[in-house]
Design a protein around this motif. Structure first.
Motif, PDB file in Angstrom:
ATOM      1  N   LYS A 193       0.908  -1.214   0.013  1.00 29.76           N
ATOM      2  CA  LYS A 193       0.149   0.013  -0.064  1.00 29.76           C
ATOM      3  C   LYS A 193       0.767   1.172   0.077  1.00 29.76           C
ATOM      4  CE  LYS A 193      -3.903   2.029   2.530  1.00 29.76           C
ATOM      5  NZ  LYS A 193      -4.519   2.251   3.642  1.00 29.76           N
ATOM      6  N   ASN A 194       2.058   1.123   0.478  1.00 34.07           N
ATOM      7  CA  ASN A 194       2.783   2.363   0.774  1.00 34.07           C
ATOM      8  C   ASN A 194       3.499   2.795  -0.533  1.00 34.07           C
ATOM      9  OD1 ASN A 194       2.594   2.336   3.458  1.00 34.07           O
ATOM     10  ND2 ASN A 194       4.236   1.512   4.168  1.00 34.07           N
ATOM     11  N   ILE A 195       3.634   1.723  -1.401  1.00 32.75           N
ATOM     12  CA  ILE A 195       3.991   1.993  -2.694  1.00 32.75           C
ATOM     13  C   ILE A 195       3.251   2.183  -3.817  1.00 32.75           C
ATOM     14  CG2 ILE A 195       6.404   0.925  -2.334  1.00 32.75           C
ATOM     15  CD1 ILE A 195       5.356  -1.456  -3.959  1.00 32.75           C
ATOM     16  N   GLY A 196       1.741   2.191  -3.164  1.00 33.08           N
ATOM     17  CA  GLY A 196       0.502   2.449  -4.132  1.00 33.08           C
ATOM     18  C   GLY A 196       0.000   1.512  -4.914  1.00 33.08           C
ATOM     19  N   TYR A 197       0.505   0.038  -4.406  1.00 31.43           N
ATOM     20  CA  TYR A 197      -0.048  -1.082  -5.183  1.00 31.43           C
ATOM     21  C   TYR A 197      -1.167  -1.545  -4.175  1.00 31.43           C
ATOM     22  CZ  TYR A 197      -0.211  -5.539  -7.334  1.00 31.43           C
ATOM     23  OH  TYR A 197      -0.640  -6.853  -8.196  1.00 31.43           O
ATOM     24  N   SER A 198      -2.565  -1.737  -4.767  1.00 33.69           N
ATOM     25  CA  SER A 198      -3.507  -2.351  -3.906  1.00 33.69           C
ATOM     26  C   SER A 198      -4.306  -3.480  -4.439  1.00 33.69           C
ATOM     27  CB  SER A 198      -4.602  -1.288  -4.193  1.00 33.69           C
ATOM     28  OG  SER A 198      -5.041  -0.933  -5.686  1.00 33.69           O
ATOM     29  N   LYS A 199      -3.602  -4.129  -5.669  1.00 32.98           N
ATOM     30  CA  LYS A 199      -4.447  -5.506  -6.189  1.00 32.98           C
ATOM     31  C   LYS A 199      -3.537  -6.467  -5.386  1.00 32.98           C
ATOM     32  CE  LYS A 199      -3.252  -4.551 -10.266  1.00 32.98           C
ATOM     33  NZ  LYS A 199      -3.197  -4.821 -11.951  1.00 32.98           N
ATOM     34  N   ALA A 200      -4.113  -6.363  -3.949  1.00 29.18           N
ATOM     35  CA  ALA A 200      -3.368  -7.497  -3.179  1.00 29.18           C
ATOM     36  C   ALA A 200      -4.287  -7.868  -2.168  1.00 29.18           C
ATOM     37  CB  ALA A 200      -1.907  -6.949  -2.516  1.00 29.18           C
ATOM     38  N   SER A 201      -4.074  -9.153  -1.365  1.00 30.37           N
ATOM     39  CA  SER A 201      -4.919  -9.662  -0.601  1.00 30.37           C
ATOM     40  C   SER A 201      -4.168 -10.718   0.480  1.00 30.37           C
ATOM     41  CB  SER A 201      -6.238 -10.497  -0.934  1.00 30.37           C
ATOM     42  OG  SER A 201      -5.908 -11.305  -1.806  1.00 30.37           O
ATOM     43  N   MET A 202      -4.381 -10.627   1.588  1.00 35.18           N
ATOM     44  CA  MET A 202      -3.702 -11.645   2.356  1.00 35.18           C
ATOM     45  C   MET A 202      -4.282 -12.941   2.403  1.00 35.18           C
ATOM     46  SD  MET A 202      -2.688 -11.657   6.646  1.00 35.18           S
ATOM     47  CE  MET A 202      -4.166 -12.282   7.234  1.00 35.18           C
ATOM     48  N   ALA A 203      -3.613 -13.962   1.808  1.00 30.01           N
ATOM     49  CA  ALA A 203      -4.204 -15.269   1.790  1.00 30.01           C
ATOM     50  C   ALA A 203      -3.641 -16.210   2.901  1.00 30.01           C
ATOM     51  CB  ALA A 203      -3.701 -16.066   0.528  1.00 30.01           C
ATOM     52  N   GLY A 204      -2.440 -15.883   3.541  1.00 33.77           N
ATOM     53  CA  GLY A 204      -1.735 -16.710   4.424  1.00 33.77           C
ATOM     54  C   GLY A 204      -0.532 -17.428   3.859  1.00 33.77           C
ATOM     55  N   ASP A 205      -0.061 -18.215   4.840  1.00 31.28           N
ATOM     56  CA  ASP A 205       1.193 -19.000   4.459  1.00 31.28           C
ATOM     57  C   ASP A 205       0.763 -20.368   3.876  1.00 31.28           C
ATOM     58  OD1 ASP A 205       3.607 -20.361   4.137  1.00 31.28           O
ATOM     59  OD2 ASP A 205       4.335 -19.619   6.136  1.00 31.28           O
ATOM     60  N   THR A 206       1.108 -20.591   2.834  1.00 32.84           N
ATOM     61  CA  THR A 206       0.568 -21.911   2.151  1.00 32.84           C
ATOM     62  C   THR A 206       1.446 -23.137   2.737  1.00 32.84           C
ATOM     63  OG1 THR A 206       2.208 -21.541   0.447  1.00 32.84           O
ATOM     64  CG2 THR A 206       0.048 -21.173   0.050  1.00 32.84           C
ATOM     65  N   ARG A 207       2.563 -22.874   3.392  1.00 31.57           N
ATOM     66  CA  ARG A 207       3.124 -23.999   4.010  1.00 31.57           C
ATOM     67  C   ARG A 207       2.410 -24.657   5.109  1.00 31.57           C
ATOM     68  NH1 ARG A 207       8.793 -21.203   6.219  1.00 31.57           N
ATOM     69  NH2 ARG A 207       7.116 -19.627   6.624  1.00 31.57           N
ATOM     70  N   PHE A 208       1.278 -24.111   5.572  1.00 30.85           N
ATOM     71  CA  PHE A 208       0.557 -24.740   6.764  1.00 30.85           C
ATOM     72  C   PHE A 208      -0.241 -26.031   6.030  1.00 30.85           C
ATOM     73  CE2 PHE A 208       1.265 -20.706   9.055  1.00 30.85           C
ATOM     74  CZ  PHE A 208       1.517 -21.460  10.195  1.00 30.85           C
ATOM     75  N   ASP A 209      -0.749 -25.436   4.779  1.00 34.08           N
ATOM     76  CA  ASP A 209      -1.456 -26.360   3.956  1.00 34.08           C
ATOM     77  C   ASP A 209      -0.514 -27.697   3.666  1.00 34.08           C
ATOM     78  OD1 ASP A 209      -3.936 -25.007   3.864  1.00 34.08           O
ATOM     79  OD2 ASP A 209      -2.892 -23.784   2.376  1.00 34.08           O
ATOM     80  N   ARG A 210       0.764 -27.094   3.250  1.00 34.10           N
ATOM     81  CA  ARG A 210       1.530 -28.305   3.057  1.00 34.10           C
ATOM     82  C   ARG A 210       1.796 -29.227   4.161  1.00 34.10           C
ATOM     83  NH1 ARG A 210       2.761 -32.038  -0.051  1.00 34.10           N
ATOM     84  NH2 ARG A 210       4.728 -32.866  -0.147  1.00 34.10           N
ATOM     85  N   VAL A 211       2.263 -28.746   5.318  1.00 31.73           N
ATOM     86  CA  VAL A 211       2.591 -29.566   6.256  1.00 31.73           C
ATOM     87  C   VAL A 211       1.296 -30.197   7.081  1.00 31.73           C
ATOM     88  CG1 VAL A 211       4.692 -28.118   6.895  1.00 31.73           C
ATOM     89  CG2 VAL A 211       2.236 -27.753   8.248  1.00 31.73           C
ATOM     90  N   ALA A 212       0.264 -29.798   6.899  1.00 31.43           N
ATOM     91  CA  ALA A 212      -0.781 -30.453   7.356  1.00 31.43           C
ATOM     92  C   ALA A 212      -1.021 -31.889   6.262  1.00 31.43           C
ATOM     93  CB  ALA A 212      -2.182 -29.604   7.346  1.00 31.43           C
ATOM     94  N   SER A 213      -0.933 -31.670   5.005  1.00 29.89           N
ATOM     95  CA  SER A 213      -1.049 -32.681   4.276  1.00 29.89           C
ATOM     96  C   SER A 213       0.035 -33.677   4.159  1.00 29.89           C
ATOM     97  CB  SER A 213      -0.885 -32.043   2.604  1.00 29.89           C
ATOM     98  OG  SER A 213      -0.943 -33.081   1.781  1.00 29.89           O
TER      99      SER A 213
END
Length: 415
Positions: A193-213
């Motif tokens: 946001k500080n550099i003016g980029y807004s096409k973003a969202s927090m999805a989280g860390d995919t490593r949690f999905d990987r280690v659970a799998s």
């Protein structure tokens, strides 16, 4: 600046080839790329359907990509997945093994304009995912010129990265070219946001999905199970010299435990030295039988570590004192509390500090603090609380891969 980048890349390429005869690693880095275009043509001639391209730096980033690949394949099973690596260590670890949901594995060519354009033109991807940070200007520009959707996943930014510095305008082009950026945390969103980029969202860390799998279906390893029997097990992953200096006195003080040690480096010299300092009987997996009476087992191969945590009561994850902390989430996927050395650069490994806040990760600075921490975790109530914390932390962070593909499907008609 773009012209300067092209000139610098051209000069670097020339220097690399001049130095190639004097470095086995550099020779491998360059020679391994000589046939990539030929192999790419063979793949594309054999497969004419849609393609999703995932680019990763090395093995760690590939592990972050795998949950997203899995979800994408569930949504679009006919779409081929291509994974490119920059690092030989990452590529060599996966290329000779079967990988579900991945049709083709390749190196990424050096980021010369002509090479990048050729790579994109031959691959003809329909969707592209860069993972975490390994962004290459000419490849991204070639994709944008071809109007191919490009996404950055598992992004984790820091203030000291080139994107956000005083002279970061050139590097920010790589971020601004993305159709969407999926971050691991809120801090990364703020920096964008500080550099003016807004096409973003927090999805989280995919490593949690990987280690659970991984925890849901680990390799069985019956010989390890037979050897450990009813004894408590400590798994030491990615052990460096700095870690073993602390751990060896602990190992010698706990002969009733089984100790499984996976060194960071498979060079026999450190293992020989550690064995001479360990008072308990030690064996190497390559010359070991599950009926042996040893208490210490060195894993002298690659690929077993993630499944070994299923046997652990506790884990120690190495690298914190050195170049970088190994993945502490792997053991936590099994609900195993983790001890690690104090991280030199905590901003690069935010999961370390977060695990301490959650109550399932424990940082140590010397032999004395390791002994104290281990003794605490031998207390039934304290240990159970740490186990519960690990399980709850992983469970509460699942779903990043689903969130990414759900958003991508809204942004692109290719899914």
């Amino acid at each position: 600046m773009n012209l300067v980048y092209r000139v610098v890349l051209f000069l670097i390429s020339g220097v690399l080839y001049l130095l190639k005869p004097f470095s086995a690693k550099l020779n491998h880095f360059l020679e391994s790329r000589t046939s990539l275009f030929k192999e790419l043509v063979i793949f594309r001639n054999s497969y004419h359907g849609s393609v999703a391209w995932f680019h990763v730096a090395s093995l760690g980033e590939y592990e972050q990509a795998r949950p997203v690949i899995s979800v994408l394949k569930c949504e679009k099973p006919e779409m081929a997945v291509v994974v490119s690596f920059f690092s030989p260590s990452g590529y060599n670890n996966v290329v000779h093994k079967p990988h579900q949901n991945v049709e083709f594995i390749t190196y990424l060519p050096l980021d010369r304009k002509s090479l990048a354009e050729k790579f994109v033109a031959l691959l003809k991807p329909d969707l592209v995912f860069f993972v975490k940070y390994d962004l290459w200007f000419h490849h991204i520009q070639a994709l944008k010129e071809s109007k191919i959707p490009v996404f950055l996943i598992a992004a984790s930014f820091r203030e000291d990265q080139s994107f956000f510095g005083v002279f970061g305008s050139f590097f920010r082009q790589n971020l601004l070219a993305m159709d969407w950026i999926f971050t691991q945390n809120e801090k990364s969103l703020r920096l964008l946001k500080n550099i003016g980029y807004s096409k973003a969202s927090m999805a989280g860390d995919t490593r949690f999905d990987r280690v659970a799998s991984t925890a849901a279906s680990p390799k069985a390893l019956p010989e390890i199970k037979n050897w450990t029997a009813e004894r408590p097990v400590v798994v030491i992953g990615s052990a460096w010299d700095e870690d073993m200096k602390l751990l060896i006195p602990l190992i010698n003080s706990r002969p009733n435990y089984c100790w499984i040690i996976a060194p960071h480096d498979l060079n026999p010299e450190p293992m020989n030295r550690w064995t001479s300092q360990i008072q308990l009987q030690s064996k190497r997996y390559s010359s070991w039988s599950s009926t042996d009476s040893n208490s210490v087992l060195f894993i002298d191969n690659i690929g077993m570590l993630s499944s070994l945590f299923q046997f652990a009561k506790l884990a120690y994850v190495g690298g914190g004192f050195g170049k970088g902390l190994h993945n502490i989430l792997e053991p936590m996927g099994f609900g195993v509390p983790v001890i690690f050395g104090e991280v030199k650069n905590p901003s690069k490994f935010p999961e370390a500090a977060q695990s301490e806040l959650e109550g399932c990760g424990f940082s140590v600075v010397n032999e004395e603090s390791l002994m104290e921490c281990f003794a605490k975790l031998e207390q039934v109530d304290f240990y159970q609380k740490a186990v519960d914390s690990a399980q709850n932390w992983v469970k509460s962070n699942l779903g990043a891969a689903d969130r990414i593909i759900e958003k991508v499907s809204k942004l692109s008609s290719k899914i």
